[in-house]
Design a protein around this motif. Structure first.
Motif, short mmCIF file in Angstrom:
data_model
loop_
_atom_site.label_atom_id
_atom_site.label_comp_id
_atom_site.label_asym_id
_atom_site.label_seq_id
_atom_site.Cartn_x
_atom_site.Cartn_y
_atom_site.Cartn_z
N ALA A 48 25.57 7.29 -31.61
CA ALA A 48 26.70 8.07 -31.87
C ALA A 48 26.10 9.56 -31.77
CB ALA A 48 27.07 7.75 -33.06
N LYS A 49 25.00 10.02 -32.38
CA LYS A 49 24.41 11.41 -32.35
C LYS A 49 24.54 11.98 -30.95
CE LYS A 49 21.97 10.93 -36.74
NZ LYS A 49 20.77 10.87 -37.46
N LYS A 50 23.92 10.95 -30.01
CA LYS A 50 23.95 11.42 -28.51
C LYS A 50 25.48 11.66 -28.15
CE LYS A 50 19.76 8.88 -27.36
NZ LYS A 50 19.01 7.89 -26.52
N ALA A 51 26.16 10.72 -28.34
CA ALA A 51 27.79 10.97 -27.94
C ALA A 51 28.29 12.11 -28.43
CB ALA A 51 28.63 9.48 -28.23
N ALA A 52 28.02 12.23 -29.81
CA ALA A 52 28.59 13.55 -30.42
C ALA A 52 28.12 14.78 -29.77
CB ALA A 52 28.37 13.56 -31.79
N ASN A 53 27.10 14.86 -29.30
CA ASN A 53 26.39 16.01 -28.48
C ASN A 53 27.22 16.29 -27.13
OD1 ASN A 53 24.52 16.82 -30.25
ND2 ASN A 53 22.87 15.56 -29.69
N GLU A 54 27.58 15.13 -26.81
CA GLU A 54 28.51 15.35 -25.35
C GLU A 54 29.98 15.76 -25.70
OE1 GLU A 54 27.26 14.28 -22.16
OE2 GLU A 54 25.34 14.42 -23.52
N ILE A 55 30.44 15.88 -26.85
CA ILE A 55 31.64 16.34 -27.22
C ILE A 55 31.94 17.63 -27.51
CG2 ILE A 55 33.84 15.66 -28.58
CD1 ILE A 55 32.63 12.99 -29.10
N LYS A 56 32.67 18.46 -26.89
CA LYS A 56 32.76 19.91 -27.24
C LYS A 56 34.12 20.30 -27.98
CE LYS A 56 29.04 20.19 -24.57
NZ LYS A 56 27.69 20.39 -25.61
N ASN A 57 34.00 21.19 -28.63
CA ASN A 57 35.51 21.65 -29.49
C ASN A 57 36.51 21.60 -28.52
OD1 ASN A 57 33.74 21.97 -31.94
ND2 ASN A 57 33.52 24.19 -31.71
N GLY A 58 37.44 21.31 -28.94
CA GLY A 58 38.74 21.26 -27.85
C GLY A 58 38.85 20.25 -26.78
N ASP A 59 37.93 19.21 -26.79
CA ASP A 59 38.22 18.16 -26.05
C ASP A 59 39.04 17.23 -26.27
OD1 ASP A 59 35.98 18.86 -24.40
OD2 ASP A 59 34.50 17.79 -25.04
N CYS A 60 39.69 16.55 -25.46
CA CYS A 60 40.50 15.42 -25.61
C CYS A 60 39.86 14.12 -25.24
CB CYS A 60 41.63 15.55 -24.52
SG CYS A 60 43.11 13.97 -24.74
N ILE A 61 39.55 13.44 -25.91
CA ILE A 61 38.56 12.22 -25.79
C ILE A 61 39.28 10.98 -26.21
CG2 ILE A 61 36.69 13.60 -26.24
CD1 ILE A 61 36.26 12.25 -29.16
N PHE A 62 38.88 9.66 -25.67
CA PHE A 62 39.16 8.32 -26.17
C PHE A 62 38.09 7.76 -26.72
CE2 PHE A 62 39.30 3.73 -25.17
CZ PHE A 62 40.54 3.60 -25.89
N LEU A 63 38.29 7.12 -27.86
CA LEU A 63 37.15 6.27 -28.51
C LEU A 63 37.88 4.95 -28.68
CD1 LEU A 63 36.12 8.50 -31.82
CD2 LEU A 63 35.03 8.30 -29.44
N ASP A 64 37.07 4.01 -27.90
CA ASP A 64 37.31 2.56 -27.88
C ASP A 64 37.12 1.88 -29.16
OD1 ASP A 64 37.99 0.04 -26.52
OD2 ASP A 64 36.23 -0.07 -25.64
N SER A 65 37.89 0.71 -29.22
CA SER A 65 37.74 -0.19 -30.61
C SER A 65 36.12 -0.62 -30.44
CB SER A 65 38.70 -1.12 -30.49
OG SER A 65 38.37 -2.19 -29.49
N GLY A 66 35.46 -0.49 -31.53
CA GLY A 66 34.18 -1.16 -31.69
C GLY A 66 33.29 -0.51 -32.84
N SER A 67 32.21 -1.25 -33.11
CA SER A 67 31.53 -0.71 -34.29
C SER A 67 30.54 0.81 -34.03
CB SER A 67 30.53 -1.70 -35.05
OG SER A 67 29.84 -2.21 -33.69
N THR A 68 30.36 0.74 -32.39
CA THR A 68 29.53 1.99 -32.13
C THR A 68 30.36 3.06 -32.06
OG1 THR A 68 27.98 0.67 -30.97
CG2 THR A 68 28.05 2.69 -30.43
N THR A 69 31.75 2.94 -31.45
CA THR A 69 32.53 4.22 -31.59
C THR A 69 33.06 4.51 -32.83
OG1 THR A 69 34.18 2.47 -31.04
CG2 THR A 69 33.40 4.09 -29.26
N LEU A 70 33.06 3.69 -34.02
CA LEU A 70 33.36 4.08 -35.25
C LEU A 70 32.26 5.00 -35.67
CD1 LEU A 70 34.79 3.94 -37.96
CD2 LEU A 70 33.67 1.87 -38.50
#
Length: 214
Positions: A48-70
């Motif tokens: 999750a921490k690695k993924a959050a570093n890939e996300i920039k302010n203003g991004d439009c993202i899709f988060l899938d259903s699952g315990s990792t995306t939570l």
């Protein structure tokens, strides 16, 4: 022993029967999301921490259903002006008070995953520019690609993969070399694998030819 049995029964992991107990088995081999939230939690938090570093302010993202995306959703508190598209009810609840725009996919509610699976007549997001999608799975391998248990979840994921500019697979190392019922995609339909640091060098060498790993 009696206290342990009562605790397991309360957690819905066993059924008490006359003279003994019976372990509850998940339907179709798929576990309830509540039971998976604490499973490999440290690995999921690392992803999750690695993924959050890939996300920039203003991004439009899709988060899938699952315990990792939570866990990813929990790391978006300090991001700004995100548009979060999701079919996960826990992700929606987690992100509602973070100041982001949250868009829910309409469709059938799956109790086991607390997710919403979509059908073509309900899915009308073609005008959205999804920059990054974070997809979950139940197993992945260099031979058989990325797989999951639910056909409905797979159909939603495949549609998102077609719409998103950058596709991330978020999967912990316990799912490596595991193949389950339904194929989501091959690695060439993904861009980046986000995994924990417990992948050994041999596994990395096999996967590195298929997909970029962080």
């Amino acid at each position: 022993l009696r206290r342990d049995v009562q605790k397991l029964a309360k957690e819905d992991l066993i059924t008490k029967e006359y003279g003994g107990i019976r372990i509850k088995k998940e339907q179709n081999g798929e576990s309830m999301i509540e039971q998976r939230l604490s499973l490999n939690l440290a690995k999921k938090e690392e992803i999750a921490k690695k993924a959050a570093n890939e996300i920039k302010n203003g991004d439009c993202i899709f988060l899938d259903s699952g315990s990792t995306t939570l866990q990813i959703a929990k790391n978006l508190t300090y991001h700004e002006n995100l548009t979060i598209i999701t079919n996960s009810i826990p992700v929606m609840l987690q992100t509602l008070n973070q100041g982001h725009t949250v868009i829910s996919i309409g469709g059938k509610v799956r109790k086991s995953e607390q997710s919403i699976t979509s059908f073509d007549f309900l899915f009308n997001f073609d005008r959205l520019n999804i920059e990054k999608s974070f997809i979950c799975c139940s197993g992945f391998s260099s031979n058989n690609g990325v797989t999951d248990y639910s056909l409905e979840e797979v159909e939603t994921r495949r549609r998102i993969l077609q719409m998103s500019k950058i596709n991330y697979l978020t999967a912990d190392s316990s799912k490596l070399n595991k193949t389950v019922t339904i194929k989501i995609c091959d690695f060439n339909e993904l861009d980046i694998l986000i995994c924990d640091n417990e992948l050994n060098e041999n596994d990395k060498e096999k996967l590195i030819n298929e997909i970029y790993i962080i």
